[in-house]
Design a protein around this motif. Structure first.
Motif, PDB file in Angstrom:
ATOM      1  N   GLN A 244       0.543  -1.321  -0.274  1.00 45.73           N
ATOM      2  CA  GLN A 244      -0.034  -0.088   0.223  1.00 45.73           C
ATOM      3  C   GLN A 244       0.865   1.019  -0.012  1.00 45.73           C
ATOM      4  O   GLN A 244       0.254   2.409  -0.987  1.00 45.73           O
ATOM      5  CB  GLN A 244      -1.207  -0.316   1.549  1.00 45.73           C
ATOM      6  CG  GLN A 244      -1.983  -0.580   1.108  1.00 45.73           C
ATOM      7  CD  GLN A 244      -2.576  -1.001   2.794  1.00 45.73           C
ATOM      8  OE1 GLN A 244      -2.857  -0.322   3.339  1.00 45.73           O
ATOM      9  NE2 GLN A 244      -3.503  -2.134   2.115  1.00 45.73           N
ATOM     10  N   ALA A 245       1.997   0.978   0.634  1.00 42.60           N
ATOM     11  CA  ALA A 245       3.071   2.249   0.933  1.00 42.60           C
ATOM     12  C   ALA A 245       3.426   2.292  -0.208  1.00 42.60           C
ATOM     13  O   ALA A 245       3.603   3.722  -0.856  1.00 42.60           O
ATOM     14  CB  ALA A 245       3.736   1.951   2.441  1.00 42.60           C
ATOM     15  N   PHE A 246       4.184   1.520  -0.829  1.00 42.01           N
ATOM     16  CA  PHE A 246       4.159   1.640  -2.514  1.00 42.01           C
ATOM     17  C   PHE A 246       4.384   2.133  -3.138  1.00 42.01           C
ATOM     18  O   PHE A 246       4.165   2.513  -4.234  1.00 42.01           O
ATOM     19  CB  PHE A 246       4.799   0.172  -2.549  1.00 42.01           C
ATOM     20  CG  PHE A 246       6.096   0.128  -2.306  1.00 42.01           C
ATOM     21  CD1 PHE A 246       7.198   0.904  -0.667  1.00 42.01           C
ATOM     22  CD2 PHE A 246       6.428  -1.523  -1.852  1.00 42.01           C
ATOM     23  CE1 PHE A 246       8.549  -0.120   0.192  1.00 42.01           C
ATOM     24  CE2 PHE A 246       7.671  -1.808  -0.973  1.00 42.01           C
ATOM     25  CZ  PHE A 246       8.165  -1.410   0.069  1.00 42.01           C
ATOM     26  N   GLN A 247       2.549   1.241  -3.470  1.00 42.37           N
ATOM     27  CA  GLN A 247       1.799   1.847  -4.877  1.00 42.37           C
ATOM     28  C   GLN A 247       0.643   3.906  -4.552  1.00 42.37           C
ATOM     29  O   GLN A 247       1.004   4.249  -5.509  1.00 42.37           O
ATOM     30  CB  GLN A 247       0.473   0.996  -4.369  1.00 42.37           C
ATOM     31  CG  GLN A 247      -0.574   1.095  -5.762  1.00 42.37           C
ATOM     32  CD  GLN A 247      -0.014   0.737  -6.631  1.00 42.37           C
ATOM     33  OE1 GLN A 247       1.370  -0.012  -6.847  1.00 42.37           O
ATOM     34  NE2 GLN A 247      -0.289   1.939  -7.607  1.00 42.37           N
ATOM     35  N   ALA A 248       1.747   4.075  -3.371  1.00 42.65           N
ATOM     36  CA  ALA A 248       0.637   5.939  -3.002  1.00 42.65           C
ATOM     37  C   ALA A 248       2.126   6.135  -4.426  1.00 42.65           C
ATOM     38  O   ALA A 248       1.473   6.862  -4.686  1.00 42.65           O
ATOM     39  CB  ALA A 248       1.069   5.911  -1.524  1.00 42.65           C
ATOM     40  N   VAL A 249       3.018   5.524  -3.485  1.00 40.46           N
ATOM     41  CA  VAL A 249       4.238   6.832  -4.434  1.00 40.46           C
ATOM     42  C   VAL A 249       3.991   6.460  -6.100  1.00 40.46           C
ATOM     43  O   VAL A 249       4.451   7.258  -6.614  1.00 40.46           O
ATOM     44  CB  VAL A 249       6.134   6.558  -3.583  1.00 40.46           C
ATOM     45  CG1 VAL A 249       6.824   6.413  -4.015  1.00 40.46           C
ATOM     46  CG2 VAL A 249       5.925   6.590  -2.320  1.00 40.46           C
ATOM     47  N   TYR A 250       3.589   4.997  -6.427  1.00 35.37           N
ATOM     48  CA  TYR A 250       3.237   4.980  -8.197  1.00 35.37           C
ATOM     49  C   TYR A 250       2.645   6.399  -8.706  1.00 35.37           C
ATOM     50  O   TYR A 250       2.894   6.664  -9.496  1.00 35.37           O
ATOM     51  CB  TYR A 250       3.652   3.442  -8.391  1.00 35.37           C
ATOM     52  CG  TYR A 250       4.579   2.597  -7.427  1.00 35.37           C
ATOM     53  CD1 TYR A 250       6.184   2.824  -7.727  1.00 35.37           C
ATOM     54  CD2 TYR A 250       4.482   1.759  -7.220  1.00 35.37           C
ATOM     55  CE1 TYR A 250       6.862   1.982  -7.065  1.00 35.37           C
ATOM     56  CE2 TYR A 250       5.019   0.244  -6.784  1.00 35.37           C
ATOM     57  CZ  TYR A 250       6.901   0.886  -7.176  1.00 35.37           C
ATOM     58  OH  TYR A 250       7.779   0.254  -6.692  1.00 35.37           O
ATOM     59  N   ASP A 251       1.896   5.790  -7.693  1.00 32.34           N
ATOM     60  CA  ASP A 251       0.454   6.932  -8.007  1.00 32.34           C
ATOM     61  C   ASP A 251       0.894   8.072  -8.080  1.00 32.34           C
ATOM     62  O   ASP A 251       0.484   8.750  -9.392  1.00 32.34           O
ATOM     63  CB  ASP A 251      -0.851   6.410  -7.052  1.00 32.34           C
ATOM     64  CG  ASP A 251      -2.053   5.139  -7.224  1.00 32.34           C
ATOM     65  OD1 ASP A 251      -1.238   4.225  -7.827  1.00 32.34           O
ATOM     66  OD2 ASP A 251      -1.629   5.133  -6.009  1.00 32.34           O
ATOM     67  N   ARG A 252       1.698   8.681  -6.870  1.00 32.73           N
ATOM     68  CA  ARG A 252       1.549  10.122  -6.824  1.00 32.73           C
ATOM     69  C   ARG A 252       2.864  10.256  -8.589  1.00 32.73           C
ATOM     70  O   ARG A 252       2.548  11.189  -8.998  1.00 32.73           O
ATOM     71  CB  ARG A 252       2.960  10.504  -5.748  1.00 32.73           C
ATOM     72  CG  ARG A 252       2.063  11.957  -6.139  1.00 32.73           C
ATOM     73  CD  ARG A 252       2.454  12.026  -4.364  1.00 32.73           C
ATOM     74  NE  ARG A 252       2.376  13.541  -4.319  1.00 32.73           N
ATOM     75  CZ  ARG A 252       2.635  13.946  -3.058  1.00 32.73           C
ATOM     76  NH1 ARG A 252       3.410  13.568  -2.517  1.00 32.73           N
ATOM     77  NH2 ARG A 252       2.616  15.218  -2.513  1.00 32.73           N
ATOM     78  N   LEU A 253       4.001   9.362  -8.894  1.00 33.35           N
ATOM     79  CA  LEU A 253       4.480   9.297  -9.667  1.00 33.35           C
ATOM     80  C   LEU A 253       3.688   8.925 -11.291  1.00 33.35           C
ATOM     81  O   LEU A 253       4.737   9.060 -11.918  1.00 33.35           O
ATOM     82  CB  LEU A 253       6.231   9.221  -9.277  1.00 33.35           C
ATOM     83  CG  LEU A 253       6.663   8.618  -8.364  1.00 33.35           C
ATOM     84  CD1 LEU A 253       8.076   7.858  -8.034  1.00 33.35           C
ATOM     85  CD2 LEU A 253       7.312  10.466  -8.438  1.00 33.35           C
ATOM     86  N   ASP A 254       3.134   8.738 -11.112  1.00 34.50           N
ATOM     87  CA  ASP A 254       2.071   8.254 -12.731  1.00 34.50           C
ATOM     88  C   ASP A 254       2.918   7.229 -12.610  1.00 34.50           C
ATOM     89  O   ASP A 254       3.449   7.144 -13.917  1.00 34.50           O
ATOM     90  CB  ASP A 254       1.847   9.087 -13.075  1.00 34.50           C
ATOM     91  CG  ASP A 254       1.225   8.776 -14.697  1.00 34.50           C
ATOM     92  OD1 ASP A 254       0.461   7.918 -14.193  1.00 34.50           O
ATOM     93  OD2 ASP A 254       1.448   9.651 -15.436  1.00 34.50           O
ATOM     94  N   VAL A 255       3.025   6.027 -11.832  1.00 33.71           N
ATOM     95  CA  VAL A 255       4.015   5.512 -12.327  1.00 33.71           C
ATOM     96  C   VAL A 255       3.795   3.562 -12.784  1.00 33.71           C
ATOM     97  O   VAL A 255       2.491   3.302 -11.152  1.00 33.71           O
ATOM     98  CB  VAL A 255       5.650   5.091 -11.876  1.00 33.71           C
ATOM     99  CG1 VAL A 255       6.673   3.776 -12.197  1.00 33.71           C
ATOM    100  CG2 VAL A 255       6.514   5.749 -12.159  1.00 33.71           C
ATOM    101  N   GLN A 256       3.640   3.187 -13.448  1.00 30.28           N
ATOM    102  CA  GLN A 256       2.527   1.675 -13.634  1.00 30.28           C
ATOM    103  C   GLN A 256       3.924   0.593 -13.481  1.00 30.28           C
ATOM    104  O   GLN A 256       4.669   0.488 -14.237  1.00 30.28           O
ATOM    105  CB  GLN A 256       2.200   1.350 -15.714  1.00 30.28           C
ATOM    106  CG  GLN A 256       0.899   2.462 -15.215  1.00 30.28           C
ATOM    107  CD  GLN A 256       0.180   2.568 -15.126  1.00 30.28           C
ATOM    108  OE1 GLN A 256      -0.385   1.323 -15.035  1.00 30.28           O
ATOM    109  NE2 GLN A 256      -0.595   3.327 -14.719  1.00 30.28           N
ATOM    110  N   LEU A 257       3.668  -0.434 -12.755  1.00 30.00           N
ATOM    111  CA  LEU A 257       4.398  -1.811 -12.862  1.00 30.00           C
ATOM    112  C   LEU A 257       3.610  -2.855 -12.597  1.00 30.00           C
ATOM    113  O   LEU A 257       2.308  -2.896 -11.975  1.00 30.00           O
ATOM    114  CB  LEU A 257       5.272  -1.127 -11.757  1.00 30.00           C
ATOM    115  CG  LEU A 257       6.322  -1.006 -11.675  1.00 30.00           C
ATOM    116  CD1 LEU A 257       6.601  -0.180 -10.097  1.00 30.00           C
ATOM    117  CD2 LEU A 257       7.564  -1.386 -11.990  1.00 30.00           C
TER     118      LEU A 257
END
Ligand code: ARG
Length: 577
Positions: A244-257
């Motif tokens: 959840q914590a990682f996803q928050a960063v990815y969402d903010r950076l607009d990065v898909q993984l």
């Protein structure tokens, strides 16, 4: 300029065929972008190499080639210069036609890759129960840029997050939580990543000091690896909190993984060791199973081993990477990804690790011909003091805090400037601009540095409106949108007229715009995003010069459509870039 370059290269080959006999052997006469604007657009330096073969002075050869060249429809007469260079300057009307052809095109002249490949990009890859650190941020930003660029070129890109979600640390963590927070393991009590990191630190402390605890931890690992449901459930919970914590960063950076953690390969590990045994590569050394590396020696000059199974039967980080390579390169019928290329974006500190696992994979026969594995290393992130980036209290910087600070600084700056200009804004404007500028600044600061060097993280520098920064580029971009607001759609709706390039500022802007395709292909080759940044920065500067020195909306009738079109293509190129 790719299309033009190819056309000219073709003509060059034709002319060459008249100067060089087939019996002279194959000749290489490449056309490259000119190294300086005074030299025109392209140059060909092949005469120097041919001089030895033909036994004639290079200038004479160059002149003979020029005498046979038929390029008047594309270029001014080519010039022989220096020891035997041939310089080509494209005619303004040809440049104008190229600009026109590229306008409003979604690919802006960039061809689709031939052949299209399946490329796995392994990036970001933080570890469960640990904070994502600035190294992971670099990997995320650079990896995302590479993945975007390769997809744009038409490759089929797999964006893999090789999460550190397996291994002995989980035994330790579960054993510790059973003592101190058993309800967190059943899901009755919520723990966030911050709690987990603290628990992890405590667990590590106990593990190092207390033999009884070490024993318990090992027991937990065995149960987890045996697939004991309760252990698996506890493990799953720990992963979920971190995710959840990682996803928050990815969402903010607009990065898909796509999450493809180490645990994914767990079942395959015994098979990897077996394969290596079959291939005759495995050596048992002091109880550990390993492969001795070729050409990689330790301090004593002896070949280094890559340990794939420890004496206690446990597997290593490297074993998982071997399993991952095998699966990524295997054909889809065999349950693999069928990748032609696998790109690993991590810090340069892991270079030896990757060199070792790539070598072993190669020797094991897992790398089909034509496929390749590539480590894309990057340097350390440092503070402005040149040391490892730390908070004032000496702790590791949390990514979330770092992004928050960038956005907050961008916001304060914006509010201050708006107050100076006595400007009012609509609801939400300040927040939106601050988030855009702040996040862009962090990303761009990372991308604009040559990734192989260490890089100094400085909020002041990355948020500056001057220099090679995101705010400078965004400013140039919004400036064009401002012209669009005053001048309609930058000429897009007007009746198309033939463009006419005349002023030097128009010509240099057109040339720079047309180089976009070459730059994208270069970055695809060397995977250096800073080259794309340098291009976009140069383009913004050229645009600003053009716009400061020439009227656009008030331009004379003959120039207005051309200038509007140059503005439009500038915005399109910056936007896509
Ligand atoms: N989890 C690792 C780390 O934090 C990075 C993994 C990189 N990818 C890989 N296939 N080894 O350093």
């Amino acid at each position: 300029m790719l299309k033009l370059r190819n056309a000219l290269q073709h003509r060059l080959t034709e002319a060459l065929a008249r100067v060089v006999a087939p019996s002279d052997g194959p000749v290489d006469f490449p056309l490259t972008p000119a190294t300086r604007p005074e030299f025109g657009d392209f140059q060909a330096n092949g005469a120097m190499g041919l001089a030895k073969v033909l036994g004639r002075p290079p200038r004479r050869i160059a002149q003979a080639v020029v005498d046979h060249l038929q390029v008047e429809d594309l270029c001014h007469p080519p010039q022989v210069a220096g020891p035997g260079f041939i310089n080509f300057t494209v005619r303004p009307e040809v440049l104008a036609a190229e600009v026109q052809a590229r306008l409003d095109q979604p690919r802006l002249g960039v061809p689709m890759a031939q052949p299209r490949q399946r490329v796995a990009v392994d990036f970001s890859s933080p570890n469960i129960a640990k904070e994502m650190h600035v190294g992971h941020l670099r990997s995320t930003i650079i990896g995302d840029c590479i993945a975007r660029l390769l997809s744009f070129r038409g490759h089929q890109v797999l964006r893999l997050n090789h999460l550190g979600d397996w291994g002995t640390q989980f035994g330790m963590l579960i054993a510790h939580l059973k003592h101190v927070a058993p309800r967190s393991l059943s899901g009755e009590e919520h723990v966030d990543l911050g709690d987990l990191v603290a628990f992890y630190r405590q667990a590590k402390g106990r593990f190092d000091e207390d033999e009884g605890f070490r024993e318990q931890s090992r027991g937990e690992v065995v149960e987890l690896q045996a697939g004991e449901p309760e252990s698996l459930r506890a493990w799953g919970l720990l992963c979920r909190q971190s995710r959840q914590a990682f996803q928050a960063v990815y969402d903010r950076l607009d990065v898909q993984l796509v999450e493809r953690g180490e645990s994914f390969y767990n079942q395959a590990l015994p098979g990897v060791v077996e394969d290596l045994e079959q291939a005759g590569l495995l050596v048992v050394d002091d109880g550990a199973r390993c492969v001795f590396l070729e050409g990689m020696t330790g301090k004593d000059g002896q070949p280094l081993p890559l340990i794939v199974q420890k004496r206690d039967g446990g597997y290593n980080y490297a074993t998982t990477d071997l399993a991952a390579i095998r699966q990524r390169l295997a054909s889809p019928d065999g349950g693999g990804e069928g990748a032609h290329r696998v790109v690993y974006v991590t810090d340069a500190g892991q270079s030896n690790h990757f060199a070792a696992v790539f070598q072993v994979a190669q020797r094991a026969g897992w790398v089909p011909t034509g496929c390749h594995l590539q480590h894309v290393p990057f340097g350390l992130v440092q503070g402005t003091d040149g040391k490892k980036l730390k908070t004032r209290s000496g702790a590791t910087v949390r990514l979330r805090d770092l992004l928050d600070e960038a956005v907050e600084r961008a916001r304060l700056d914006l509010v201050e400037r708006m107050a100076q200009e006595q400007r009012q804004a609509e609801e939400g404007f300040v927040e939106q601009v601050a988030e855009t500028v702040g996040i862009a600044a962090v990303k761009y600061a990372d991308l604009s540095q040559n990734r192989t060097t260490n890089y100094q993280f400085s909020f002041d520098r990355m948020l500056s409106l001057q220099g090679n920064t995101a705010p400078y580029l965004l400013y140039a971009y919004v400036r064009i949108q401002g012209i669009a607001r005053q001048g309609g759609s930058l000429g897009a709706e007007e009746k198309p007229v033939a463009l006419w390039l005349q002023a030097p500022q128009e010509l240099s802007l057109a040339r720079q715009l047309l180089n976009f395709d070459e730059v994208i292909l270069e970055v695809e080759q060397d995977l250096l995003p800073n080259r794309l940044c340098a291009y976009l920065f140069g383009l913004s500067q050229t645009f600003n010069r053009f716009y400061d020195q020439l009227p656009v909306l008030k331009a004379p009738d003959r120039s207005r459509p051309t200038r509007l079109a140059l503005c439009r293509l500038s915005a399109q190129t910056m936007g896509l870039g």
